[in-house]
Write a protein that holds these residues in place. Structure first.
Motif, mmCIF file in Angstrom:
data_model
loop_
_atom_site.group_PDB
_atom_site.id
_atom_site.type_symbol
_atom_site.label_atom_id
_atom_site.label_comp_id
_atom_site.label_asym_id
_atom_site.label_seq_id
_atom_site.Cartn_x
_atom_site.Cartn_y
_atom_site.Cartn_z
ATOM 1 N N PRO A 131 0.844 -1.203 0.000
ATOM 2 C CA PRO A 131 0.000 0.000 0.000
ATOM 3 C C PRO A 131 0.877 1.250 0.000
ATOM 4 O O PRO A 131 2.042 1.198 0.394
ATOM 5 C CB PRO A 131 -0.789 -0.128 1.308
ATOM 6 C CG PRO A 131 0.063 -0.965 2.188
ATOM 7 C CD PRO A 131 0.806 -1.914 1.269
ATOM 8 N N PRO A 132 0.306 2.377 -0.420
ATOM 9 C CA PRO A 132 1.068 3.629 -0.352
ATOM 10 C C PRO A 132 1.474 3.919 1.088
ATOM 11 O O PRO A 132 0.725 3.605 2.016
ATOM 12 C CB PRO A 132 0.093 4.694 -0.861
ATOM 13 C CG PRO A 132 -0.959 3.942 -1.598
ATOM 14 C CD PRO A 132 -1.028 2.582 -0.974
ATOM 15 N N GLU A 168 4.832 2.357 -8.931
ATOM 16 C CA GLU A 168 3.415 2.015 -9.075
ATOM 17 C C GLU A 168 3.163 1.376 -10.430
ATOM 18 O O GLU A 168 3.686 1.837 -11.450
ATOM 19 C CB GLU A 168 2.542 3.261 -8.917
ATOM 20 C CG GLU A 168 2.627 3.845 -7.521
ATOM 21 C CD GLU A 168 1.778 5.077 -7.348
ATOM 22 O OE1 GLU A 168 1.574 5.831 -8.322
ATOM 23 O OE2 GLU A 168 1.309 5.293 -6.210
ATOM 24 N N GLN A 169 2.353 0.339 -10.417
ATOM 25 C CA GLN A 169 2.006 -0.411 -11.622
ATOM 26 C C GLN A 169 3.268 -0.787 -12.417
ATOM 27 O O GLN A 169 3.283 -0.766 -13.640
ATOM 28 C CB GLN A 169 1.022 0.369 -12.485
ATOM 29 C CG GLN A 169 -0.276 0.621 -11.780
ATOM 30 C CD GLN A 169 -1.233 1.465 -12.593
ATOM 31 O OE1 GLN A 169 -0.921 1.983 -13.668
ATOM 32 N NE2 GLN A 169 -2.442 1.608 -12.081
ATOM 33 N N GLN A 191 5.350 -0.902 -4.969
ATOM 34 C CA GLN A 191 6.300 -1.129 -3.897
ATOM 35 C C GLN A 191 6.938 0.167 -3.448
ATOM 36 O O GLN A 191 7.008 1.136 -4.207
ATOM 37 C CB GLN A 191 7.356 -2.147 -4.316
ATOM 38 C CG GLN A 191 7.947 -1.901 -5.693
ATOM 39 C CD GLN A 191 8.434 -3.174 -6.346
ATOM 40 O OE1 GLN A 191 9.497 -3.633 -5.997
ATOM 41 N NE2 GLN A 191 7.683 -3.718 -7.273
ATOM 42 N N ASN A 192 7.422 0.186 -2.202
ATOM 43 C CA ASN A 192 7.980 1.372 -1.561
ATOM 44 C C ASN A 192 9.427 1.117 -1.146
ATOM 45 O O ASN A 192 9.748 0.031 -0.650
ATOM 46 C CB ASN A 192 7.166 1.725 -0.311
ATOM 47 C CG ASN A 192 5.697 1.890 -0.613
ATOM 48 O OD1 ASN A 192 5.316 2.612 -1.515
ATOM 49 N ND2 ASN A 192 4.854 1.194 0.153
#
Length: 172
Positions: free
Chosen positions: A47-48, A90-91, A133-134
């Motif tokens: 998640p963000p 993202e994506q 992913q972060n």
């Protein structure tokens, strides 16, 4: 047929040595080059990042471009309320490969692979070749120095994909 078995019996050590060498070669290729990763995907869906329920400030955003392998997605550098910074992919959709890393680099997204070997910050192993992913950006890193995010194959010193990075000096 009997001649074949006679040859095998006479040269048993050679046949065994050849079999051992061929097996070792196959094992080496599978472990070092990891060709199976080109057909196996690793999906990650983090998640963000959030800090105390408030939205993060977007410091930079870019589109992933293909380099040595097809790639797409978006990169965003976020500043959280607590002041920490996170690179978010993202994506993301890139081909998988061995020893892929996420780097911030002073070279631009279309620079030569050789230029990515110097002046970079490694944010860690790519968690997955697909998804969201972060990656935490270490405190003290001046983001205004860096011009690209690169998905880098450390084993073969090769850029899989890249995205522009543009952070103003005041936000760095």
């Amino acid at each position: 047929m009997a001649g074949s078995f006679s040859f095998l019996r006479r040269h048993l050590r050679l046949v065994i040595a050849t079999g051992v060498l061929m097996t070792a070669a196959v094992v080496f290729v599978l472990l070092y080059f990891e060709p199976q990763k080109l057909v196996l995907d690793d999906r990650v869906d983090e998640p963000p990042p959030a800090a105390a329920g408030t939205p993060a400030t977007v410091l930079s955003q870019g589109r992933v471009i293909s380099r040595g392998h097809p790639g797409s997605g978006t990169t965003r550098v976020l500043r959280l309320q607590n002041g920490s910074r996170v690179l978010r992919l993202e994506q993301l959709n890139v081909e998988n490969g061995p020893d892929l890393r996420v780097r911030l680099t002073e070279a631009g997204p279309r620079a030569s692979d050789d230029s990515y070997r110097h002046d970079y910050v490694d944010l860690g192993a790519l968690k997955g070749n697909l998804g969201n992913q972060n990656y935490g950006v270490p405190a003290g890193v001046r983001l205004d120095r860096f011009r690209a995010v690169v998905i880098w194959c450390r084993r073969f010193t090769y850029a899989f994909a890249a995205a522009p990075l543009s952070v103003s000096r005041q936000d760095a």
